[in-house]
Design a protein around this motif. Sequence first.
Motif, PDB file in Angstrom:
ATOM      1  N   LEU A 170       0.915  -1.261   0.177  1.00 29.51           N
ATOM      2  CA  LEU A 170      -0.104  -0.090   0.117  1.00 29.51           C
ATOM      3  C   LEU A 170       0.747   1.145  -0.124  1.00 29.51           C
ATOM      4  O   LEU A 170       0.661   2.123  -0.620  1.00 29.51           O
ATOM      5  N   TYR A 171       1.955   1.006   0.883  1.00 26.92           N
ATOM      6  CA  TYR A 171       2.780   2.382   0.970  1.00 26.92           C
ATOM      7  C   TYR A 171       3.674   2.578  -0.194  1.00 26.92           C
ATOM      8  O   TYR A 171       3.786   3.736  -0.682  1.00 26.92           O
ATOM      9  N   ARG A 172       4.004   1.502  -0.982  1.00 24.81           N
ATOM     10  CA  ARG A 172       4.654   1.557  -2.385  1.00 24.81           C
ATOM     11  C   ARG A 172       3.881   2.083  -3.311  1.00 24.81           C
ATOM     12  O   ARG A 172       4.249   3.067  -4.189  1.00 24.81           O
ATOM     13  N   GLU A 173       2.480   1.829  -3.277  1.00 20.73           N
ATOM     14  CA  GLU A 173       1.398   2.271  -4.261  1.00 20.73           C
ATOM     15  C   GLU A 173       1.439   4.024  -4.073  1.00 20.73           C
ATOM     16  O   GLU A 173       1.484   4.483  -5.057  1.00 20.73           O
ATOM     17  N   VAL A 174       1.358   4.316  -2.761  1.00 22.28           N
ATOM     18  CA  VAL A 174       1.214   5.615  -2.319  1.00 22.28           C
ATOM     19  C   VAL A 174       2.284   6.651  -3.008  1.00 22.28           C
ATOM     20  O   VAL A 174       2.240   7.524  -3.616  1.00 22.28           O
ATOM     21  N   ILE A 175       3.407   5.880  -2.788  1.00 21.05           N
ATOM     22  CA  ILE A 175       4.606   6.691  -3.281  1.00 21.05           C
ATOM     23  C   ILE A 175       4.716   6.613  -4.874  1.00 21.05           C
ATOM     24  O   ILE A 175       4.864   7.752  -5.331  1.00 21.05           O
ATOM     25  N   LEU A 176       4.474   5.798  -5.400  1.00 16.97           N
ATOM     26  CA  LEU A 176       4.528   5.732  -6.885  1.00 16.97           C
ATOM     27  C   LEU A 176       3.435   6.714  -7.486  1.00 16.97           C
ATOM     28  O   LEU A 176       3.905   7.293  -8.488  1.00 16.97           O
ATOM     29  N   ARG A 177       2.252   6.598  -6.818  1.00 16.49           N
ATOM     30  CA  ARG A 177       1.297   7.280  -7.306  1.00 16.49           C
ATOM     31  C   ARG A 177       1.530   8.925  -7.484  1.00 16.49           C
ATOM     32  O   ARG A 177       1.413   9.617  -8.429  1.00 16.49           O
ATOM     33  N   HIS A 178       2.280   9.295  -6.284  1.00 16.11           N
ATOM     34  CA  HIS A 178       2.765  10.814  -6.294  1.00 16.11           C
ATOM     35  C   HIS A 178       4.077  11.075  -7.273  1.00 16.11           C
ATOM     36  O   HIS A 178       4.194  12.192  -7.723  1.00 16.11           O
ATOM     37  N   TYR A 179       4.629   9.923  -7.274  1.00 18.65           N
ATOM     38  CA  TYR A 179       5.994  10.130  -8.208  1.00 18.65           C
ATOM     39  C   TYR A 179       5.564  10.141  -9.666  1.00 18.65           C
ATOM     40  O   TYR A 179       5.934  11.014 -10.436  1.00 18.65           O
ATOM     41  N   GLN A 180       4.484   9.360 -10.061  1.00 19.11           N
ATOM     42  CA  GLN A 180       4.384   8.998 -11.481  1.00 19.11           C
ATOM     43  C   GLN A 180       3.369  10.408 -11.882  1.00 19.11           C
ATOM     44  O   GLN A 180       2.972  10.818 -13.229  1.00 19.11           O
ATOM     45  N   ASP A 181       2.386  10.841 -10.918  1.00 18.42           N
ATOM     46  CA  ASP A 181       1.358  12.010 -11.303  1.00 18.42           C
ATOM     47  C   ASP A 181       1.489  12.858 -10.298  1.00 18.42           C
ATOM     48  O   ASP A 181       0.426  13.265  -9.478  1.00 18.42           O
ATOM     49  N   PRO A 182       2.833  13.682 -10.312  1.00 19.03           N
ATOM     50  CA  PRO A 182       2.740  14.733  -9.152  1.00 19.03           C
ATOM     51  C   PRO A 182       1.953  16.009  -9.451  1.00 19.03           C
ATOM     52  O   PRO A 182       2.318  16.644 -10.379  1.00 19.03           O
ATOM     53  N   ALA A 183       0.893  16.291  -8.614  1.00 18.23           N
ATOM     54  CA  ALA A 183      -0.033  17.577  -8.999  1.00 18.23           C
ATOM     55  C   ALA A 183       0.976  18.436  -8.726  1.00 18.23           C
ATOM     56  O   ALA A 183       0.476  19.905  -9.165  1.00 18.23           O
ATOM     57  N   ASN A 184       1.864  18.533  -7.868  1.00 22.41           N
ATOM     58  CA  ASN A 184       2.781  19.926  -7.496  1.00 22.41           C
ATOM     59  C   ASN A 184       3.775  20.146  -8.141  1.00 22.41           C
ATOM     60  O   ASN A 184       4.619  21.019  -7.785  1.00 22.41           O
ATOM     61  N   ARG A 185       4.239  19.372  -9.189  1.00 24.54           N
ATOM     62  CA  ARG A 185       5.477  19.697  -9.798  1.00 24.54           C
ATOM     63  C   ARG A 185       5.133  20.543 -11.118  1.00 24.54           C
ATOM     64  O   ARG A 185       4.858  19.972 -12.092  1.00 24.54           O
ATOM     65  N   ARG A 186       5.431  21.988 -10.569  1.00 24.31           N
ATOM     66  CA  ARG A 186       5.215  22.919 -11.805  1.00 24.31           C
ATOM     67  C   ARG A 186       5.807  24.188 -11.051  1.00 24.31           C
ATOM     68  O   ARG A 186       6.424  24.305 -10.265  1.00 24.31           O
TER      69      ARG A 186
ATOM     70  N   SER B  28      12.233  11.178  -3.478  1.00 26.28           N
ATOM     71  CA  SER B  28      12.377  12.544  -3.146  1.00 26.28           C
ATOM     72  C   SER B  28      11.229  13.348  -3.715  1.00 26.28           C
ATOM     73  O   SER B  28      10.878  14.147  -3.463  1.00 26.28           O
ATOM     74  N   GLN B  29      10.792  12.728  -5.070  1.00 28.02           N
ATOM     75  CA  GLN B  29       9.762  13.626  -5.688  1.00 28.02           C
ATOM     76  C   GLN B  29       8.379  13.077  -4.894  1.00 28.02           C
ATOM     77  O   GLN B  29       7.665  14.150  -5.095  1.00 28.02           O
ATOM     78  N   ALA B  30       8.345  12.012  -4.642  1.00 26.06           N
ATOM     79  CA  ALA B  30       6.974  11.702  -4.014  1.00 26.06           C
ATOM     80  C   ALA B  30       6.912  12.369  -2.657  1.00 26.06           C
ATOM     81  O   ALA B  30       5.691  13.030  -2.384  1.00 26.06           O
ATOM     82  N   SER B  31       8.056  12.351  -2.011  1.00 29.27           N
ATOM     83  CA  SER B  31       8.074  13.405  -0.720  1.00 29.27           C
ATOM     84  C   SER B  31       7.533  14.707  -1.104  1.00 29.27           C
ATOM     85  O   SER B  31       6.867  15.399   0.016  1.00 29.27           O
ATOM     86  N   ALA B  32       8.310  15.301  -1.952  1.00 32.09           N
ATOM     87  CA  ALA B  32       7.968  16.732  -2.379  1.00 32.09           C
ATOM     88  C   ALA B  32       6.605  16.890  -2.745  1.00 32.09           C
ATOM     89  O   ALA B  32       5.968  18.005  -2.428  1.00 32.09           O
ATOM     90  N   ASP B  33       5.914  16.172  -3.397  1.00 33.00           N
ATOM     91  CA  ASP B  33       4.692  16.359  -3.838  1.00 33.00           C
ATOM     92  C   ASP B  33       3.596  16.097  -2.633  1.00 33.00           C
ATOM     93  O   ASP B  33       2.561  16.866  -2.780  1.00 33.00           O
ATOM     94  N   MET B  34       3.650  15.074  -1.906  1.00 36.27           N
ATOM     95  CA  MET B  34       3.068  15.079  -0.584  1.00 36.27           C
ATOM     96  C   MET B  34       3.200  16.183   0.452  1.00 36.27           C
ATOM     97  O   MET B  34       2.208  16.786   0.998  1.00 36.27           O
ATOM     98  N   MET B  35       4.455  16.688   0.242  1.00 31.76           N
ATOM     99  CA  MET B  35       4.940  17.896   1.343  1.00 31.76           C
ATOM    100  C   MET B  35       4.023  19.014   0.560  1.00 31.76           C
ATOM    101  O   MET B  35       3.247  19.744   1.229  1.00 31.76           O
ATOM    102  N   ALA B  36       3.932  19.234  -0.526  1.00 29.18           N
ATOM    103  CA  ALA B  36       3.147  20.488  -1.220  1.00 29.18           C
ATOM    104  C   ALA B  36       1.893  20.442  -0.861  1.00 29.18           C
ATOM    105  O   ALA B  36       1.011  21.456  -0.563  1.00 29.18           O
TER     106      ALA B  36
END
Length: 152
Positions: free
Chosen positions: A5-21, A65-73
């Motif tokens: 489940l955790y891996r899925e959450v991390i992958l979701r934020h990595y592959q589709d980062p809403a805040n990467r802009r 790093s990218q999943a952490s950044a997306d969740m942080m934002a």
Amino acid sequence: MLEDLYREVILRHYQDPANRRKLPNADAQSFTQNPLCGDEITVAACIEGGRLADAAFEARGCSISQASADMMADLIRGKTIDAAVQLAAEFKRMMSDTDGEPSDELGDLVALRSIRKYPVRIKCALLPWTTLVDALQKYRADPAERSTVGAS
Ligand code: ZN
């Protein structure tokens, strides 16, 4: 399994980062690198009335790093500067504490607990947060002056 489940959450934020802009009118901004992994990240925030009206990141690097950044934002948007700095401290504590329960406030970020057994990865997860705190400190030191990327 919880790990899946955790891996899925991390992958979701990595592959589709809403805040990467880009955040063209950012008031606070900082750039950091993690030479251990090759991650590079810029964290930016618009600040209105002492709150983070918006937050975004631009990054090159690993999924952690990218999943952490997306969740942080997601998490810091709308928070006061103090609250954002506090969350950074909570997150760091969760990543370095082997016992203890994480704060409920961390939301999806608890998924990153699963990588605590890889010390090199902990640096990746913390990178966006240390960059955020740096950006906010620079903003506080001189709110009028917009910090520039790579200035430090
Ligand atoms: Zn990394």
